[in-house]
Write an enzyme that holds these catalytic residues in place. Structure first.
Site, PDB file in Angstrom:
ATOM      1  N   CYS A  30      -0.259   8.178  12.582  1.00 43.90           N
ATOM      2  CA  CYS A  30      -0.855   8.881  13.635  1.00 43.90           C
ATOM      3  C   CYS A  30       0.403   9.047  14.655  1.00 43.90           C
ATOM      4  O   CYS A  30       1.419   8.789  14.390  1.00 43.90           O
ATOM      5  CB  CYS A  30      -1.997   8.301  14.196  1.00 43.90           C
ATOM      6  SG  CYS A  30      -1.520   6.487  14.854  1.00 43.90           S
ATOM      7  N   CYS A  33       2.622   6.266  15.988  1.00 43.01           N
ATOM      8  CA  CYS A  33       3.704   5.931  15.222  1.00 43.01           C
ATOM      9  C   CYS A  33       5.056   6.613  15.688  1.00 43.01           C
ATOM     10  O   CYS A  33       5.980   6.024  15.787  1.00 43.01           O
ATOM     11  CB  CYS A  33       3.485   6.202  13.725  1.00 43.01           C
ATOM     12  SG  CYS A  33       2.256   4.988  12.944  1.00 43.01           S
ATOM     13  N   ASP A 435      -8.729   6.315 -10.359  1.00 42.65           N
ATOM     14  CA  ASP A 435      -7.510   5.667 -10.529  1.00 42.65           C
ATOM     15  C   ASP A 435      -7.780   4.167 -10.157  1.00 42.65           C
ATOM     16  O   ASP A 435      -8.725   4.164  -9.157  1.00 42.65           O
ATOM     17  CB  ASP A 435      -6.073   6.160  -9.997  1.00 42.65           C
ATOM     18  CG  ASP A 435      -5.178   5.437 -10.290  1.00 42.65           C
ATOM     19  OD1 ASP A 435      -5.027   5.054 -11.452  1.00 42.65           O
ATOM     20  OD2 ASP A 435      -4.117   5.308  -9.311  1.00 42.65           O
ATOM     21  N   ASP A 613      -3.646   8.044  -6.777  1.00 44.85           N
ATOM     22  CA  ASP A 613      -2.404   8.092  -5.783  1.00 44.85           C
ATOM     23  C   ASP A 613      -0.934   8.281  -6.587  1.00 44.85           C
ATOM     24  O   ASP A 613      -0.138   8.492  -5.979  1.00 44.85           O
ATOM     25  CB  ASP A 613      -2.693   6.949  -4.899  1.00 44.85           C
ATOM     26  CG  ASP A 613      -2.140   5.589  -5.771  1.00 44.85           C
ATOM     27  OD1 ASP A 613      -2.338   5.708  -7.010  1.00 44.85           O
ATOM     28  OD2 ASP A 613      -1.946   4.656  -5.165  1.00 44.85           O
ATOM     29  N   ASP A 617      -0.947  10.259 -11.610  1.00 45.67           N
ATOM     30  CA  ASP A 617      -2.029  11.005 -11.439  1.00 45.67           C
ATOM     31  C   ASP A 617      -1.860  12.675 -11.061  1.00 45.67           C
ATOM     32  O   ASP A 617      -3.095  13.325 -11.164  1.00 45.67           O
ATOM     33  CB  ASP A 617      -2.834  10.265 -10.437  1.00 45.67           C
ATOM     34  CG  ASP A 617      -3.362   9.012 -10.479  1.00 45.67           C
ATOM     35  OD1 ASP A 617      -3.678   8.686 -11.879  1.00 45.67           O
ATOM     36  OD2 ASP A 617      -3.093   7.918  -9.799  1.00 45.67           O
TER      37      ASP A 617
END
Lengths: 715, 49
Positions: A30, A33, A435, A613, A617
């Site tokens: 966000c 940071c 996954d 992730d 995938d």
């Protein structure tokens, strides 16, 4: 650790000893940071400016090279818990010109002309003199002409270009309506007539620009992730020259059979075979697995992996387009282009709609002029009224108005929607494929219940020296101060002064037969040996997310089936599935297997939501009808997913499905309304029942109604 | 009635001032990062370095 040489190629000399560097930031969740980075880095001596962008996850640094080096700054960013990767391009954000300026100018024009129009309208009922009215009309013209010529360029420039290419798009009737209205008004003003339609022309531009701006913002957001991804395979690599010296080249200049040298912590720029003895590689970018893998001489390394063990010498076997990374990216691209079919249908419709509208208004003009002898001015006004009233504003806004609201609501829930039509597809989902690692589980390890407290305490005090995921799990299970004198042998394990060892089976001397090597190294296990005691084995498992169980039961409430597709061992997958109450699962799948299963289910008529992730995938995420990736996902998975979860919990997925179903319902209502609006107003306009002004009011109010309906989407 | 002859240009002029301010804010990229700016107000340092 960051190497000086690999950054310098990306630096830019600004003169005066100032240098600049653009970076991609990792680990940004966000704006807080980015603020942390700006505050800390800004205080370093020699740093001239530091500006982080939380939306695009980019960072721009300017510093004085005599006081500080780029390496020191990037290492400092690492220390804060983020990572900054140098990014080659100076500026990508200005590529597409923002529509905010034409939008604001059109808004300004609309408001001011409305003021004059209002004066004229009220004057018509009361007693405005001819001269005053004329004055108002000229003032309106004075504003409208420059405003339209400037701010309508997003419509008329593409319209002229497509006409040159002998095609008609949605922009063509819009451009025609704008300019016919403008010139008709100028003509009327010149002839001292009572009615002018500058307000209609300008507000038309204003409303249409609102739609365009919203559309642009959505597209910009979705292209950022893929731009960041593209730069990933692009690293500065150290190549052994024939003379034995090391030279620095960009990875796309590498050739087959080149020998490259990759130190600890650097990314491998090409596919290759390891020629040094052994090393450890982090392939999380490829498969999402967080555990580093140990490889020996002669084994393959995939471009994009990071060396986490001893420095590696690699013989290049594939570069650029031929790498595994690029092959997977191609799979993604193919699947993406397949997705485009819904979009082309919409384009085809608008291609047919444009000529239809123009033809209809022309027909109206000819009919009134030649058959009913209504005179040129009146016939032209009817023609304009048809063009304006059929303007597909309501239809055009029907979707974005709801979409923007839904997208913002989901953002508050921690879900980023990347493609606009994803929500519509999400609402039709009938099967959820999941996954395992990083999606249902935390992708961090947990110690399986340990009875030998004594061994655990000693082992944990050694593990405190290491950043290995298993060591971290050990310390978490039993927080102890680090033991003095422990040495870490990267890729092997830890050794204490008194002979205690913690690490792989091989390192601790517990490897019984060579056959077991592969099996032992893939299992999350740590061996612990100390003189005078029997060897001890610590077992780990990855932990399922807290809300995983509730997530599954709520999906079942919506009568959605779910199935786990994992690359992990079958018994681990079945164990997790039974704990969560999922009946369908598949283990040990390659990316191609995952694709095949999804294709098979799709051919059975299922609409598939894929949640995953890892890079393995990514093709599945693209092929699935709609896809969600968590924020922890690798860049490539994020760029092929339709939705991204910022938080790590799973329940927002259910919320997204709920919201998408509500949103789709509202969009349908809006589209039906827009269709009804055209069915009723077009005949009236053709019959001469509408002046362009009333047509513009109808058009605007239909847009407003559609916007208001969109507001009904509540949490 | 003569008053509108100068009141209208004044109102348009004021409108153009506000418009110019907005265009300036767009061109100085104040809308590039709507996510980050709201946190930047917590920054004690008034001048971004």
């Amino acid at each position: 650790m960051t190497l000086q040489s690999s950054i310098q190629a990306f630096e830019r000399d600004l003169g005066n000893g100032h240098h600049s560097l653009n970076c991609i930031l990792d680990g940004i969740h966000c704006g807080a940071c980015t603020l942390k980075i700006e505050n800390h880095i800004g205080k370093l001596a020699g740093v001239v400016s530091v500006r982080a962008n939380a939306t695009s996850r980019r960072l721009r640094l300017v510093w004085k090279s005599e006081d500080v080096s780029s390496t020191e700054i990037l290492d400092e960013i690492d220390r804060l818990g983020f990572s900054a990767k140098p990014f080659e391009r100076e500026d990508l954000t200005t590529k597409e010109q923002s529509l905010l300026i034409p939008l604001s100018i059109a808004g300004f024009g609309t408001m001011n002309i409305m003021v004059f129009s209002f004066a004229v309208w009220s004057g018509l009922i009361s007693d405005m003199g001819d001269n005053s009215r004329q004055f108002m009309h000229w003032l309106s013209a004075f504003i409208a002409v420059p405003v339209i010529f400037y701010s309508a360029y997003p419509f008329y420039i593409p319209a002229f270009q497509t006409i040159k290419a002998q095609r008609i798009t949605m922009d063509t009737p819009i451009t025609l309506a704008i300019f016919v209205t403008l010139f008709a008004s100028l003509y009327e003003t010149y002839n001292h007539a009572n009615h002018v339609y500058y307000d209609a022309a300008v507000s038309l531009v204003f409303f249409l620009l609102i739609g365009r701006t919203l559309d642009q913002m959505l597209r910009k957001r979705s292209s950022l992730a893929s731009e960041n991804l593209r730069s990933l395979g692009h690293v500065l690599t150290q190549r052994f020259h024939k003379s034995g010296e090391i030279e620095h080249v960009l990875s796309d200049q590498l050739k087959l059979d080149d020998l490259i040298f990759v130190p600890l912590g650097e990314r491998v720029g090409a596919d290759g075979v390891l020629t040094s003895e052994f090393t450890e590689i982090d392939e999380s970018i490829i498969n999402g697995e967080t555990l580093p893998r140990r490889i020996g001489k002669g084994e393959n390394i995939v471009s994009g992996s990071i060396i986490t063990g001893p420095a590696a010498t690699i013989k290049v076997t594939a570069v650029g387009q031929n790498t595994r990374l690029s092959a997977i990216a191609d799979l993604v691209d193919n699947a993406l282009s397949y997705k485009g079919k819904a979009q082309t249908l919409a384009d085809k419709f608008s291609q047919g709609y444009g000529p239809f509208v123009i033809g209809l208004s022309l027909l109206g003009f000819l009919f009134w002029y030649f058959i009913l002898n209504a005179g040129f001015a009146n016939s032209l006004l009817i023609c304009v009224a048809v063009l304006v009233v059929t303007c597909p504003c309501a239809a055009g806004l029907a979707t974005p108005a709801v979409m923007v609201r839904a997208v913002n609501q989901l953002l508050k829930q921690g879900v980023l929607v990347k493609s606009g039509d994803a929500l519509e597809r999400l609402s039709q989902v009938s099967l959820v494929t999941l996954d395992k690692t990083g999606t249902l589980t935390n992708a961090s390890f947990e110690l399986v219940k340990e009875t030998n407290r004594d061994a655990l305490k000693l082992a944990a005090s050694m593990a405190a020296h290491s950043h290995h995921p298993l060591s971290k799990a050990l310390v978490k299970a039993c927080p102890t101060p680090p033991l003095a004198g422990v040495k870490e042998i990267i890729g092997e394990g830890l050794v204490a002064p008194d002979g205690m060892r913690l690490g792989s089976a091989r390192f601790t001397g517990n490897l019984k037969t060579n056959n077991n090597l592969q099996a032992e190294e893939t299992k999350p296990v740590l061996w612990f040996t100390r003189p005078g005691h029997q060897a001890h084995r610590f077992h780990f498992r990855d932990t399922e997310k807290k809300d995983a169980k509730e997530f599954v039961s709520r999906l079942n409430n919506y009568s959605l089936d779910c199935i786990i597709l994992s690359g992990d061992k079958k018994d681990i997958v079945s164990n997790l599935a039974s704990r969560l109450g999922i009946t369908q699962f598949e283990g040990e799948l390659s990316p191609e297997n995952k694709l095949a299963i999804i294709k098979e289910k799709q051919s059975e008529g299922a609409v598939i939501l894929m949640v995953g992730d890892g890079l393995n995938d990514a093709p599945a995420l693209s092929l699935a009808d709609v896809s969600i990736a968590p924020a922890s996902a690798t860049d490539i998975s994020q760029s092929s997913a339709d939705l991204i979860m910022i938080r790590s919990d799973l329940l927002p997925i259910v919320t997204s499905i709920e919201t998408s179903r509500k949103a789709t319902k509202l969009i349908k209502q809006n589209l039906i309304f827009a269709a009804l609006y055209n069915i009723f107003t077009v005949p009236i306009a053709l019959a001469g029942g509408l002046t362009p002004l009333i047509a513009a009011i109808l058009m605007s109010s239909s847009s407003i109604l559609v916007m208001l309906n969109a507001q009904r989407l509540k949490e | 009635m003569n008053s509108i002859l100068y009141l209208i240009p004044i109102s348009i002029f004021l409108g153009i001032c506000a418009l110019t301010a907005f265009i300036w804010s767009v061109q100085t990229r104040q809308y590039e990062d709507l996510e980050g700016e709201k946190y930047r107000i917590f920054n004690e340092d008034d001048k971004p370095r």
